[in-house]
Design a protein around this motif. Sequence first.
Motif, PDB file in Angstrom:
ATOM      1  N   LEU A 181      18.675  25.349  15.818  1.00 12.28           N
ATOM      2  CA  LEU A 181      17.743  24.518  16.597  1.00 12.28           C
ATOM      3  C   LEU A 181      17.791  23.064  16.116  1.00 12.28           C
ATOM      4  N   ALA A 182      17.752  22.875  14.809  1.00 11.30           N
ATOM      5  CA  ALA A 182      17.790  21.510  14.256  1.00 11.30           C
ATOM      6  C   ALA A 182      19.065  20.797  14.680  1.00 11.30           C
ATOM      7  N   LEU A 183      20.174  21.535  14.683  1.00 10.09           N
ATOM      8  CA  LEU A 183      21.455  20.929  15.081  1.00 10.09           C
ATOM      9  C   LEU A 183      21.443  20.545  16.551  1.00 10.09           C
ATOM     10  N   LYS A 184      21.011  21.473  17.403  1.00 15.63           N
ATOM     11  CA  LYS A 184      21.037  21.239  18.851  1.00 15.63           C
ATOM     12  C   LYS A 184      20.074  20.137  19.257  1.00 15.63           C
ATOM     13  N   GLU A 185      18.928  20.087  18.617  1.00 20.25           N
ATOM     14  CA  GLU A 185      17.913  19.114  19.013  1.00 20.25           C
ATOM     15  C   GLU A 185      18.205  17.721  18.465  1.00 20.25           C
ATOM     16  N   SER A 186      18.870  17.646  17.308  1.00 21.65           N
ATOM     17  CA  SER A 186      19.033  16.329  16.681  1.00 21.65           C
ATOM     18  C   SER A 186      20.417  15.733  16.911  1.00 21.65           C
ATOM     19  N   GLY A 187      21.399  16.580  17.169  1.00 21.80           N
ATOM     20  CA  GLY A 187      22.764  16.086  17.332  1.00 21.80           C
ATOM     21  C   GLY A 187      23.367  15.583  16.017  1.00 21.80           C
ATOM     22  N   ILE A 188      22.765  15.946  14.908  1.00 24.80           N
ATOM     23  CA  ILE A 188      23.251  15.543  13.584  1.00 24.80           C
ATOM     24  C   ILE A 188      24.672  16.108  13.369  1.00 24.80           C
ATOM     25  N   PRO A 189      25.575  15.340  12.733  1.00 26.63           N
ATOM     26  CA  PRO A 189      26.919  15.891  12.472  1.00 26.63           C
ATOM     27  C   PRO A 189      26.809  17.212  11.714  1.00 26.63           C
ATOM     28  N   LYS A 190      27.609  18.194  12.134  1.00 26.62           N
ATOM     29  CA  LYS A 190      27.426  19.556  11.612  1.00 26.62           C
ATOM     30  C   LYS A 190      27.527  19.656  10.087  1.00 26.62           C
ATOM     31  N   LYS A 191      28.352  18.789   9.475  1.00 30.74           N
ATOM     32  CA  LYS A 191      28.548  18.916   8.022  1.00 30.74           C
ATOM     33  C   LYS A 191      27.348  18.430   7.222  1.00 30.74           C
ATOM     34  N   ARG A 192      26.410  17.782   7.917  1.00 31.30           N
ATOM     35  CA  ARG A 192      25.208  17.318   7.209  1.00 31.30           C
ATOM     36  C   ARG A 192      24.030  18.259   7.417  1.00 31.30           C
ATOM     37  N   LEU A 193      24.274  19.405   8.016  1.00 32.81           N
ATOM     38  CA  LEU A 193      23.186  20.356   8.257  1.00 32.81           C
ATOM     39  C   LEU A 193      23.503  21.692   7.576  1.00 32.81           C
ATOM     40  N   ILE A 194      22.564  22.130   6.740  1.00 34.30           N
ATOM     41  CA  ILE A 194      22.799  23.315   5.906  1.00 34.30           C
ATOM     42  C   ILE A 194      21.555  24.197   5.923  1.00 34.30           C
ATOM     43  N   GLY A 195      21.718  25.467   6.218  1.00 38.42           N
ATOM     44  CA  GLY A 195      20.605  26.404   6.154  1.00 38.42           C
ATOM     45  C   GLY A 195      20.639  27.150   4.822  1.00 38.42           C
ATOM     46  N   MET A 196      19.481  27.233   4.164  1.00 37.66           N
ATOM     47  CA  MET A 196      19.415  27.932   2.867  1.00 37.66           C
ATOM     48  C   MET A 196      18.974  29.379   3.069  1.00 37.66           C
ATOM     49  N   GLY A 197      19.805  30.304   2.679  1.00 36.38           N
ATOM     50  CA  GLY A 197      19.481  31.731   2.782  1.00 36.38           C
ATOM     51  C   GLY A 197      20.418  32.512   1.879  1.00 36.38           C
ATOM     52  N   GLY A 198      21.714  32.260   2.044  1.00 41.21           N
ATOM     53  CA  GLY A 198      22.725  32.981   1.270  1.00 41.21           C
ATOM     54  C   GLY A 198      22.616  32.728  -0.227  1.00 41.21           C
ATOM     55  N   ALA A 199      22.172  31.517  -0.602  1.00 37.27           N
ATOM     56  CA  ALA A 199      22.031  31.213  -2.036  1.00 37.27           C
ATOM     57  C   ALA A 199      20.971  32.107  -2.654  1.00 37.27           C
ATOM     58  N   LEU A 200      19.876  32.282  -1.915  1.00 38.86           N
ATOM     59  CA  LEU A 200      18.788  33.150  -2.384  1.00 38.86           C
ATOM     60  C   LEU A 200      19.219  34.619  -2.360  1.00 38.86           C
ATOM     61  N   THR A 260      12.162  17.645  12.121  1.00 36.15           N
ATOM     62  CA  THR A 260      13.545  17.129  12.084  1.00 36.15           C
ATOM     63  C   THR A 260      13.618  15.761  12.756  1.00 36.15           C
ATOM     64  N   GLU A 261      12.982  15.645  13.928  1.00 38.78           N
ATOM     65  CA  GLU A 261      12.997  14.356  14.649  1.00 38.78           C
ATOM     66  C   GLU A 261      12.410  13.251  13.783  1.00 38.78           C
ATOM     67  N   ASN A 262      11.252  13.527  13.195  1.00 42.57           N
ATOM     68  CA  ASN A 262      10.582  12.516  12.363  1.00 42.57           C
ATOM     69  C   ASN A 262      11.423  12.131  11.161  1.00 42.57           C
ATOM     70  N   LEU A 263      12.010  13.121  10.522  1.00 37.85           N
ATOM     71  CA  LEU A 263      12.801  12.845   9.320  1.00 37.85           C
ATOM     72  C   LEU A 263      14.001  11.959   9.646  1.00 37.85           C
ATOM     73  N   LEU A 264      14.709  12.311  10.732  1.00 38.98           N
ATOM     74  CA  LEU A 264      15.937  11.578  11.045  1.00 38.98           C
ATOM     75  C   LEU A 264      15.647  10.166  11.562  1.00 38.98           C
ATOM     76  N   LYS A 265      14.422   9.961  12.089  1.00 41.08           N
ATOM     77  CA  LYS A 265      14.019   8.624  12.517  1.00 41.08           C
ATOM     78  C   LYS A 265      14.037   7.676  11.304  1.00 41.08           C
ATOM     79  N   TYR A 266      13.588   8.165  10.172  1.00 40.96           N
ATOM     80  CA  TYR A 266      13.480   7.303   8.983  1.00 40.96           C
ATOM     81  C   TYR A 266      14.662   7.445   8.025  1.00 40.96           C
TER      82      TYR A 266
END
Length: 308
Positions: A128-147, A103-109
Amino acid sequence: MKITVVGAGAVGATTADNIIRRELAEEVVLLDIKEGVSEGKSLDMYQTAALLGFNTKPIGSTNDYEKTKGSDVVVITSGLPRKPGMTREELIGINAGIVKGVTENLLKYSPKAIVIVVSNPMDTMTYLALKESGIPKKRLIGMGGALDSARFKTYLAMAMDVSPLDIHGMVIGGHGDTTMIPLTRLATYNGIPVSRFLSADQLEKVAADTMVGGATLTKLIGTSAWYAPGAATMMLVESIVRNQKRIVPCSVYLNGEYGQKDICMGVPVVLGRNGWEKIINLRLSDAEKAAFEKSAEAVRSMNAALNL
Ligand code: NAI
């Protein structure tokens, strides 16, 4: 449009393959730490362009994040999958380290990217990705329910001997064998409640089969599944990049919705160009509410293991 998929294993490569076939971007970067694997799989996929007819270019990268620069959507599938008899939760230790670093590497670029987390235990990895990166919540999505919802619809269609395309249904809650909640009460066959076609016992069996849907496949195949996970992840990406605004159950950060705070878990959201745009508040029955609370407790105790 540029999309990056991290992890060129079973799920990552299948996701990338689905994305390029549907031409959801000009470029799809597939990144993995294993030397040569992402380059090889990307080239293999590109060689299908002349056969299948698409113009999206897959690009392989062995851990070179520079190549992911300026991605609009990034998908994280890196991490260990489960083996027969394992739960998703047993993967937490190793996958937490991987997801954090990636996540850190991706958001750097790609600081403005929408991030989709697939690695398990997915709700906790999303948190974890949200807490560690501080990314705005609406830009973070976990995939599970779709499957899980696709599996639910398939089991309903098989029980009714009809097409899965005509079934509507959702699975909410945590993405775990005991935490997911197939909403049988709200499932329909072309708008008609499925309870008109199936008995209570049959519906109970469909729900039970859905909950262990992943484990059933892991037992049969020897490792976790990839066709439906890859298609489900592509479907999220498609709704985002084409701004389709589809309603899909996804793991998102809850701040009071569904009675939960400071947790990521599956609820129906509208997915569009800016990420998840709003949460759809279903009127749950008392039993469904109780199941959601129990599910949240399990996800919360998993999150506690992260020691954030
Ligand atoms: P896989 O083992 O086939 O692929 C994982 C890939 O990640 C490997 O190629 C590995 O080299 C790579 N990787 C590991 N560490 C990395 C790092 N630091 N940077 C870049 N790449 C790295 O596993 P598979 O089957 O593709 O599953 C991937 C993950 O997705 C697992 O955690 C699995 O449990 C999860 N999963 C989640 C689903 C969901 O619904 N949320 C559904 C299916 C799988």
